[in-house]
Motif scaffolding. Sequence first.
Motif, PDB file in Angstrom:
ATOM      1  N   ILE A   1      63.961  38.719  -9.912  1.00 56.71           N
ATOM      2  CA  ILE A   1      62.730  37.925  -9.884  1.00 56.71           C
ATOM      3  C   ILE A   1      62.850  36.809  -8.857  1.00 56.71           C
ATOM      4  N   VAL A   2      63.998  36.141  -8.818  1.00 53.76           N
ATOM      5  CA  VAL A   2      64.238  35.088  -7.826  1.00 53.76           C
ATOM      6  C   VAL A   2      64.158  35.661  -6.415  1.00 53.76           C
ATOM      7  N   THR A   3      64.725  36.849  -6.237  1.00 52.69           N
ATOM      8  CA  THR A   3      64.692  37.510  -4.929  1.00 52.69           C
ATOM      9  C   THR A   3      63.254  37.768  -4.475  1.00 52.69           C
TER      10      THR A   3
ATOM     11  N   LYS B   1      56.031  46.051  -0.370  1.00 50.90           N
ATOM     12  CA  LYS B   1      56.432  46.054  -1.777  1.00 50.90           C
ATOM     13  C   LYS B   1      57.696  46.872  -2.031  1.00 50.90           C
ATOM     14  N   LYS B   2      57.782  48.065  -1.463  1.00 51.45           N
ATOM     15  CA  LYS B   2      58.915  48.943  -1.721  1.00 51.45           C
ATOM     16  C   LYS B   2      60.229  48.331  -1.219  1.00 51.45           C
ATOM     17  N   ASN B   3      60.199  47.774  -0.013  1.00 49.37           N
ATOM     18  CA  ASN B   3      61.407  47.161   0.521  1.00 49.37           C
ATOM     19  C   ASN B   3      61.767  45.878  -0.222  1.00 49.37           C
ATOM     20  N   ALA B   4      60.755  45.161  -0.700  1.00 49.42           N
ATOM     21  CA  ALA B   4      61.011  43.956  -1.493  1.00 49.42           C
ATOM     22  C   ALA B   4      61.730  44.309  -2.793  1.00 49.42           C
ATOM     23  N   ILE B   5      61.277  45.383  -3.451  1.00 45.57           N
ATOM     24  CA  ILE B   5      61.922  45.823  -4.694  1.00 45.57           C
ATOM     25  C   ILE B   5      63.344  46.293  -4.423  1.00 45.57           C
ATOM     26  N   ALA B   6      63.536  46.993  -3.320  1.00 44.82           N
ATOM     27  CA  ALA B   6      64.876  47.460  -2.963  1.00 44.82           C
ATOM     28  C   ALA B   6      65.825  46.274  -2.763  1.00 44.82           C
ATOM     29  N   LEU B   7      65.334  45.229  -2.119  1.00 44.19           N
ATOM     30  CA  LEU B   7      66.157  44.033  -1.922  1.00 44.19           C
ATOM     31  C   LEU B   7      66.416  43.317  -3.249  1.00 44.19           C
ATOM     32  N   ALA B   8      65.424  43.342  -4.138  1.00 43.65           N
ATOM     33  CA  ALA B   8      65.588  42.712  -5.457  1.00 43.65           C
ATOM     34  C   ALA B   8      66.704  43.398  -6.239  1.00 43.65           C
ATOM     35  N   ALA B   9      66.739  44.729  -6.200  1.00 43.16           N
ATOM     36  CA  ALA B   9      67.796  45.473  -6.894  1.00 43.16           C
ATOM     37  C   ALA B   9      69.154  45.238  -6.240  1.00 43.16           C
ATOM     38  N   THR B  10      69.159  45.194  -4.912  1.00 41.13           N
ATOM     39  CA  THR B  10      70.406  45.015  -4.164  1.00 41.13           C
ATOM     40  C   THR B  10      71.019  43.644  -4.421  1.00 41.13           C
TER      41      THR B  10
ATOM     42  N   GLU C   1      76.222  45.261 -13.096  1.00 39.49           N
ATOM     43  CA  GLU C   1      75.827  46.325 -12.169  1.00 39.49           C
ATOM     44  C   GLU C   1      74.427  46.859 -12.445  1.00 39.49           C
ATOM     45  N   SER C   2      74.107  47.127 -13.713  1.00 36.01           N
ATOM     46  CA  SER C   2      72.887  47.865 -14.038  1.00 36.01           C
ATOM     47  C   SER C   2      71.622  47.049 -14.292  1.00 36.01           C
ATOM     48  N   PRO C   3      71.700  45.863 -14.966  1.00 39.43           N
ATOM     49  CA  PRO C   3      70.455  45.173 -15.350  1.00 39.43           C
ATOM     50  C   PRO C   3      69.478  44.938 -14.206  1.00 39.43           C
ATOM     51  N   ALA C   4      69.990  44.498 -13.054  1.00 39.79           N
ATOM     52  CA  ALA C   4      69.101  44.189 -11.935  1.00 39.79           C
ATOM     53  C   ALA C   4      68.380  45.428 -11.424  1.00 39.79           C
TER      54      ALA C   4
ATOM     55  N   SER D   1      64.385  45.661 -11.644  1.00 38.72           N
ATOM     56  CA  SER D   1      63.641  45.847 -10.386  1.00 38.72           C
ATOM     57  C   SER D   1      62.709  47.049 -10.454  1.00 38.72           C
ATOM     58  N   LEU D   2      63.167  48.138 -11.060  1.00 42.39           N
ATOM     59  CA  LEU D   2      62.330  49.333 -11.172  1.00 42.39           C
ATOM     60  C   LEU D   2      61.157  49.094 -12.130  1.00 42.39           C
ATOM     61  N   VAL D   3      61.393  48.334 -13.177  1.00 46.94           N
ATOM     62  CA  VAL D   3      60.303  47.974 -14.086  1.00 46.94           C
ATOM     63  C   VAL D   3      59.280  47.104 -13.358  1.00 46.94           C
TER      64      VAL D   3
END
Length: 338
Positions: free
Chosen positions: A80-82, A93-102, A137-140, A144-146
């Motif tokens: 969320i901070v990301t 949007k897609k790249n933003a979510i990818a960065l959020a997960a990363t 490892e997994s929560p983010a 992010s996918l949610v």
Amino acid sequence: MYEIMIQNILSPVVLFFVLGLFAALVKSDLKFPSALSETLSIFLLVAIGLKGGIELSKYSLGEVISPVIGTLFLGSILPIVTLLLLKTIKIDKKNAIALAATYGSVSIVTYGAAISFLDQIGTTYEGFMNAMVVLMESPAIIVSLVLLKIMEQKKSEAHVFSSKTVAFTSPLTTWIDKEVLKEALFGKSILLLLGALLIGLVAGEQALPTVQPLFIDLYGSVLILFLLSMGLTAGARLPEVRKHGLQLFLFGIIMPVVGGILGVLVGTVIGLSLGGITLMGVLAGSASYIAAPAALRTSVPDANPSIYLGLALGITFPFNLLIGIPLYYQLAQWFISF
């Protein structure tokens, strides 16, 4: 802090990374066989997991519950901070979510380098921190996918959104592909870490005579080889990051600092030692280039790997290795003194 940074930069671990980076930039023919890089990665994952499990066997549940809650909190809030920071950058949007997960997930190798740094300066840390790597490892990835599904279905009649409530008509398993959940929870890196952690936990200290000669005594030497390989990879990714402008480059430096501050704050609140707080800062300030990309390839195929992988490996990883780790250590010292 300046002396600590110089000491970190001049350590063999960092210098071999710089050597690999230099080799890539001058287009040297130095290469690591993919099988060797994979073997080194497996070694580090098993070593960290085993050491964490053996150390964790020394603690009661009551002693680790606060660090577990703090780690899960960081893994859930960092995506969320990301996204909030990315609002200042024109990125889809897609790249933003990818960065959020990363950036919400963790870099195992950065964590390993931080352990080497603490050992070098003689600072102890809680052994159960190795277990926190697994938990983060997994929560983010899942969060992010949610968030992606929420963004995609924001205007759908099936969902009602407000500042206070979110109503869902579909279960979580229909929001995220089962293969993605499988990758997020049982991907190679997570499976090895969790499996080695459980083995170390069950075996306890009696496993030390068996595992110490290979997985503990040789850890630093193997880490040097792996960071040489990472330097080659990071150097190859740098040109890709430059294509996306200065703002994205700055994000790759600002985000780990923001995450590191949050991690140090959480570590202080839950009462960790100086070394433990530093490692919590490292966990929150690092960016994944193993678990998160593996899940993103399946769940967000439209996201550009050169952005999230290039930024994590080409900018954030070197920043943390050279500056971030000693910075989080200094921040931990300041927070403790308050």
